[in-house]
Scaffold this active site. Structure first.
Site, mmCIF file in Angstrom:
data_model
loop_
_atom_site.group_PDB
_atom_site.id
_atom_site.type_symbol
_atom_site.label_atom_id
_atom_site.label_comp_id
_atom_site.label_asym_id
_atom_site.label_seq_id
_atom_site.Cartn_x
_atom_site.Cartn_y
_atom_site.Cartn_z
ATOM 1 C CG ASP A 4 5.825 -2.536 -34.059
ATOM 2 O OD1 ASP A 4 4.433 -2.553 -34.063
ATOM 3 O OD2 ASP A 4 6.577 -2.808 -34.799
ATOM 4 C CG ASP A 29 3.474 -12.484 -20.214
ATOM 5 O OD1 ASP A 29 3.553 -12.010 -18.989
ATOM 6 O OD2 ASP A 29 4.417 -13.435 -20.446
ATOM 7 C CG ASP A 45 5.601 -7.376 -16.747
ATOM 8 O OD1 ASP A 45 4.323 -8.159 -16.433
ATOM 9 O OD2 ASP A 45 6.628 -8.112 -16.176
ATOM 10 C CE LYS A 52 5.430 -6.823 -36.285
ATOM 11 N NZ LYS A 52 5.998 -5.361 -36.312
ATOM 12 C CE1 TYR A 103 2.573 -16.511 -23.798
ATOM 13 C CE2 TYR A 103 2.928 -17.329 -21.751
ATOM 14 C CZ TYR A 103 3.044 -16.485 -22.560
ATOM 15 O OH TYR A 103 3.846 -15.052 -22.219
HETATM 16 P P1 ATP Z 1 7.250 -14.239 -14.185
HETATM 17 O O1 ATP Z 1 8.041 -14.628 -15.505
HETATM 18 O O2 ATP Z 1 7.224 -15.591 -13.220
HETATM 19 O O3 ATP Z 1 6.082 -13.634 -14.573
HETATM 20 P P2 ATP Z 1 9.227 -12.269 -13.876
HETATM 21 O O4 ATP Z 1 10.457 -12.610 -14.557
HETATM 22 O O5 ATP Z 1 8.150 -11.226 -14.602
HETATM 23 O O6 ATP Z 1 8.291 -13.348 -13.273
HETATM 24 P P3 ATP Z 1 8.978 -11.208 -11.192
HETATM 25 O O7 ATP Z 1 9.162 -12.299 -10.412
HETATM 26 O O8 ATP Z 1 7.315 -10.801 -11.711
HETATM 27 O O9 ATP Z 1 9.668 -11.426 -12.637
HETATM 28 O O10 ATP Z 1 9.643 -10.051 -10.926
HETATM 29 C C1 ATP Z 1 10.367 -8.893 -11.799
HETATM 30 C C2 ATP Z 1 10.931 -7.763 -10.603
HETATM 31 O O11 ATP Z 1 9.696 -7.111 -9.911
HETATM 32 C C3 ATP Z 1 11.768 -8.251 -9.774
HETATM 33 O O12 ATP Z 1 12.840 -7.386 -9.527
HETATM 34 C C4 ATP Z 1 11.034 -8.343 -8.441
HETATM 35 O O13 ATP Z 1 11.849 -8.127 -7.344
HETATM 36 C C5 ATP Z 1 9.897 -7.181 -8.653
HETATM 37 N N1 ATP Z 1 8.662 -7.563 -8.072
HETATM 38 C C6 ATP Z 1 7.598 -8.426 -8.587
HETATM 39 N N2 ATP Z 1 6.648 -8.120 -7.683
HETATM 40 C C7 ATP Z 1 7.020 -7.612 -6.731
HETATM 41 C C8 ATP Z 1 6.232 -7.263 -5.374
HETATM 42 N N3 ATP Z 1 5.206 -7.823 -5.068
HETATM 43 N N4 ATP Z 1 6.942 -6.295 -4.501
HETATM 44 C C9 ATP Z 1 8.208 -5.986 -4.947
HETATM 45 N N5 ATP Z 1 8.997 -6.055 -5.908
HETATM 46 C C10 ATP Z 1 8.137 -6.974 -7.038
#
Ligand code: ATP
Length: 330
Positions: A202, A226, A230, A169, A122
Site C-alpha cells: 500500500d 499485476d 498497471d 504485505k 494465481y
Molecule cells: P486484462 O485483465 O485482460 O489484463 P484489463 O481489464 O486490464 O485486461 P485492458 O484490456 O488492458 O483491461 O484495457 C484497459 C483499458 O485500457 C481499456 O479501456 C482499453 O481501451 C485501454 N487499452 C488497453 N490497451 C490499449 C491499447 N493498446 N491501445 C489503446 N488503449 C488500450
C-alpha cells in the site's frame, strides 16, 4: 518465431507489429498459431496443443492478449501458458517517453517490474466451502521466490541498475509474504553492491505516485506485480505503451502488459506501441540488436514528433497510420 495474435485488439496490434519488425530488416520467420477465447472453447484445452508444439519448436513467442472471462468460464489462457512453459519471470520495463504528455512529465521514470509469474493467488485453487463461503489459496514457495529474486538481482548486476525494492504485505500475510521477503533478503546478501529496500504494497503504491523517479527495480509476487504494473503504466501514458517479457529456463514469450481491450477492438484505433516495444525486447533476446535499436528509435521519433499518435495518447491517428509513421521513421 511463434506469433500468437490473440483476440480483442490482439490481431490489430500484432499485424502492425509484424509489419514494423519486418521493416527493420530482421530475418524473422513467423509461425502464426491461433490462441483465442474461441479456440479454447472449441478445443476445450487451456492451451491448445498446436500452441505448445510451435513454442517447443521455436522457443520464442510474440503474443497478443487473450480475453479472460470474468467470474466464471475457462481458466485464464495467459496464466495457463505461463504455468505450462514455466515462464517464471514477468519483466516489464516502464519508462517516460519523450513527447507524451502525462501528469508526471516533469520527472524521469525508468523502472523495471520483476513479477513472479507462476503462483501466489494465481494458483487457481478456489473452493466453495459451503454456500456463500469461498476460499482462494495463495501459494508462495521458496523455490519460486528465490528464483524470481535471483533473476531480478542478476539483471540489476548485469545491467548497471542500482537498487531493488521488494514489495510485500508481510505485516498481514506473515507466513506467505514473510517467506517471499526472507527469500529476497537471502538473495540480496549475494549482491552487496545493489541497494536493497522493502516496502509494504500500500505504501509502495503511494510512493510510486508521489516519487516515481526514486524507483529502480521492483520485485513482487504475482498479484501485486499485476496491479502495480498497471499503476506504473498509468504514470508514463497508459497501457498502450508498456511492453513485457515472460521468461523461463528454455522459453520466452513477449507480450504487452495490456489486455484485449474489448471496448476498442475492431475499431482500428488500438495503440500497437506496447506490442512493438515487446518485439524490441524479443529482438534483443534473439540478439538482433541493430533491428531492435532501429525499431525503438523509430517509435520514439514518432512520439517526439507527436503528430501521428493514437487516441489513447491524445492523438487522432489509426493503428495503421501510426504504424506507417513508425516505418517511415526508420
Ligand atoms: P486484462 O485483465 O485482460 O489484463 P484489463 O481489464 O486490464 O485486461 P485492458 O484490456 O488492458 O483491461 O484495457 C484497459 C483499458 O485500457 C481499456 O479501456 C482499453 O481501451 C485501454 N487499452 C488497453 N490497451 C490499449 C491499447 N493498446 N491501445 C489503446 N488503449 C488500450
Amino acid at each position: 518465431m511463434t506469433l500468437l495474435p490473440g483476440d480483442g485488439i490482439g490481431p490489430e496490434v500484432a499485424a502492425a507489429t509484424v509489419r514494423a519488425v519486418d521493416a527493420t530488416g530482421a530475418r524473422i520467420h513467423w509461425h502464426e498459431v491461433e490462441l483465442s477465447g474461441a479456440v479454447i472453447e472449441r478445443t476445450r484445452q487451456s492451451v491448445p496443443d498446436e500452441v505448445l508444439r510451435s513454442l517447443d519448436d521455436t522457443k520464442v513467442g510474440l503474443k497478443g492478449p487473450v480475453t479472460t472471462p470474468v467470474a466464471g468460464g475457462f481458466q485464464s489462457v495467459n496464466v495457463a501458458l505461463r504455468k505450462k512453459l514455466d515462464l517464471f519471470a514477468n519483466v516489464r520495463p516502464v519508462r517516460s517517453f519523450p513527447g507524451i504528455h502525462t501528469r508526471f512529465e516533469d520527472v524521469k521514470i525508468d523502472l523495471i517490474i520483476f513479477r513472479e509469474n507462476t503462483e501466489d493467488l494465481y494458483s487457481g485453487l478456489e473452493h466453495e466451502v459451503v454456500t456463500d463461503v469461498v476460499t482462494s489459496l495463495k501459494v508462495i514457495t521458496r523455490t519460486a521466490s528465490i528464483r524470481i529474486a535471483r533473476y531480478a538481482f542478476h539483471y540489476a548486476r548485469t545491467h548497471g541498475r542500482r537498487k531493488v525494492t521488494a514489495i510485500h504485505k508481510a505485516n498481514i500475510m506473515k507466513l506467505a509474504d514473510g517467506l517471499f521477503l526472507r527469500c529476497a533478503r537471502e538473495v540480496a546478501q549475494d549482491y552487496p553492491e545493489i541497494e536493497y529496500k522493502e516496502l509494504i504494497v500500500d505504501n509502495a503504491s503511494m510512493q510510486l505516485v508521489m516519487r516515481p523517479e526514486t524507483f529502480d527495480i521492483l520485485l513482487l509476487p504475482n498479484l501485486y506485480g499485476d496491479i502495480v504494473s498497471d499503476l506504473a503504466a498509468g504514470l508514463v501514458g497508459g497501457l498502450g505503451l508498456v511492453p513485457g517479457a515472460n521468461m523461463g529456463q528454455s522459453h520466452a514469450v513477449f507480450e504487452a502488459v495490456h489486455g484485449s481491450a474489448p471496448d476498442i477492438a475492431g475499431k482500428g484505433v488500438a495503440n500497437p506501441t506496447a506490442l512493438m516495444q515487446s518485439a524490441v525486447l524479443m529482438l534483443r533476446h534473439l540478439d538482433e540488436r541493430a533491428s531492435a535499436d532501429k525499431l525503438q528509435a523509430a517509435i520514439e521519433r514518432v512520439y517526439a514528433d507527436g503528430k501521428t499518435v493514437t487516441p489513447d495518447i491524445g492523438g487522432r491517428a489509426s493503428t495503421t497510420q501510426f504504424t506507417d509513421a513508425v516505418i517511415a521513421a526508420m
